[in-house]
Design an enzyme around this catalytic site. Sequence first.
Site, PDB file in Angstrom:
ATOM      1  N   LYS A  13       0.837  -1.212   0.000  1.00 41.66           N
ATOM      2  CA  LYS A  13       0.000   0.000   0.000  1.00 41.66           C
ATOM      3  C   LYS A  13       0.868   1.258   0.000  1.00 41.66           C
ATOM      4  CE  LYS A  13      -2.467  -0.868   3.720  1.00 41.66           C
ATOM      5  NZ  LYS A  13      -1.958  -2.192   4.105  1.00 41.66           N
ATOM      6  N   ARG A  88      -9.926   0.980   8.196  1.00 41.12           N
ATOM      7  CA  ARG A  88      -9.479  -0.401   8.352  1.00 41.12           C
ATOM      8  C   ARG A  88     -10.583  -1.276   8.906  1.00 41.12           C
ATOM      9  NH1 ARG A  88      -3.738   0.647   8.549  1.00 41.12           N
ATOM     10  NH2 ARG A  88      -2.507  -1.221   8.898  1.00 41.12           N
ATOM     11  N   ARG A 127      11.373  -6.053   4.772  1.00 40.61           N
ATOM     12  CA  ARG A 127      11.098  -4.654   4.427  1.00 40.61           C
ATOM     13  C   ARG A 127      12.008  -3.682   5.196  1.00 40.61           C
ATOM     14  NH1 ARG A 127       5.074  -2.274   4.728  1.00 40.61           N
ATOM     15  NH2 ARG A 127       5.152  -2.776   6.944  1.00 40.61           N
ATOM     16  N   ARG A 160      10.870  -1.456  10.567  1.00 40.34           N
ATOM     17  CA  ARG A 160       9.781  -1.044  11.462  1.00 40.34           C
ATOM     18  C   ARG A 160       9.686  -1.971  12.675  1.00 40.34           C
ATOM     19  NH1 ARG A 160       4.514   0.158   7.831  1.00 40.34           N
ATOM     20  NH2 ARG A 160       3.609  -0.904   9.619  1.00 40.34           N
ATOM     21  N   ARG A 171      -0.932  -8.946  13.053  1.00 35.86           N
ATOM     22  CA  ARG A 171      -1.484  -7.973  12.089  1.00 35.86           C
ATOM     23  C   ARG A 171      -2.299  -8.695  11.010  1.00 35.86           C
ATOM     24  NH1 ARG A 171       3.856  -5.399  10.448  1.00 35.86           N
ATOM     25  NH2 ARG A 171       2.714  -3.995   9.079  1.00 35.86           N
TER      26      ARG A 171
HETATM   27  P1  AMP Z   1       0.410   0.663   8.532  1.00 29.97           P
HETATM   28  O1  AMP Z   1       1.587   1.554   8.325  1.00 29.97           O
HETATM   29  O2  AMP Z   1      -0.777   1.057   7.688  1.00 29.97           O
HETATM   30  O3  AMP Z   1       0.749  -0.801   8.386  1.00 29.97           O
HETATM   31  O4  AMP Z   1      -0.062   0.880  10.062  1.00 29.97           O
HETATM   32  C1  AMP Z   1       0.794   0.560  11.137  1.00 29.97           C
HETATM   33  C2  AMP Z   1       0.001   0.466  12.426  1.00 29.97           C
HETATM   34  O5  AMP Z   1      -0.612   1.745  12.700  1.00 29.97           O
HETATM   35  C3  AMP Z   1      -1.149  -0.540  12.416  1.00 29.97           C
HETATM   36  O6  AMP Z   1      -0.728  -1.866  12.689  1.00 29.97           O
HETATM   37  C4  AMP Z   1      -2.025   0.042  13.531  1.00 29.97           C
HETATM   38  O7  AMP Z   1      -1.476  -0.239  14.821  1.00 29.97           O
HETATM   39  C5  AMP Z   1      -1.884   1.544  13.294  1.00 29.97           C
HETATM   40  N1  AMP Z   1      -2.922   2.026  12.346  1.00 29.97           N
HETATM   41  C6  AMP Z   1      -2.727   2.519  11.093  1.00 29.97           C
HETATM   42  N2  AMP Z   1      -3.904   2.848  10.529  1.00 29.97           N
HETATM   43  C7  AMP Z   1      -4.857   2.555  11.439  1.00 29.97           C
HETATM   44  C8  AMP Z   1      -6.277   2.629  11.442  1.00 29.97           C
HETATM   45  N3  AMP Z   1      -6.975   3.077  10.365  1.00 29.97           N
HETATM   46  N4  AMP Z   1      -6.954   2.249  12.560  1.00 29.97           N
HETATM   47  C9  AMP Z   1      -6.290   1.797  13.641  1.00 29.97           C
HETATM   48  N5  AMP Z   1      -4.957   1.652  13.701  1.00 29.97           N
HETATM   49  C10 AMP Z   1      -4.232   2.033  12.611  1.00 29.97           C
END
Ligand code: AMP
Length: 216
Positions: A13, A88, A127, A160, A171
Amino acid sequence: MRLVLVGPPGAGKGTQAQYVAVHLSVPQISTGDIFRANVGQGTPLGLEAKKYMNAGDLVPDEITINMVRNRLAEDDAAKGFLLDGFPRTVPQALELDNILADLGTRLDVVLELVVDDDEVVRRLSGRRTCRGCKRIWHVDFDPPTVNGICDACGGELFQRDDDNAATIQNRLSVYAASTAPLVAFYAERGMLVGIDATGPVDDITERAIDALRRFG
Ligand code: AMP
């Protein structure tokens, strides 16, 4: 265009969002990036979000939704945006409808990046992200010329905190339980377009742009 990108963690993404947002001339709004920036700066929001992120759990809606509401109200999002990582869950999608209705607009399309679980684990465990320009690399599939250094800007690459085996598994479970129903929700509304998100990055971007043309 007002666009949401969905897909499991590691679907690409962030990578695709960068290219597609530039192509569409809209800002890329990534809730994960905003949380990570807050964690990095040690803000109260960051300290709170970090607990959930490190476990691979979702940050509570009252924090996330407020943050998105504020971001979408900024000037650069007035003519369109690409949301990456939000919504999400179905409740977040309903809140997004409310936020956009208050701004006098609505969502155009939801692009789903389709990748299977094995591929996702391979991608996430290798990554690396640039601290400077945020370009995403992979130690095997897309390595930089010099180990640990970004070819694009010379920045330092980091892994990360949530890209470790235990957190990755959680996740994926969270995605199956909370985000997969969101995909069905948008499909029922006729707003979903899915693309195969495997293969070379450029090919996936081309597929994405082709798919979006039909909604343009
Ligand atoms: P990402 O970079 O999109 O993989 O997001 C990393 C982490 O941020 C996720 O595993 C969640 O802990 C948090 N996060 C990101 N977007 C959301 C969302 N829309 N709702 C809740 N937690 C989020």
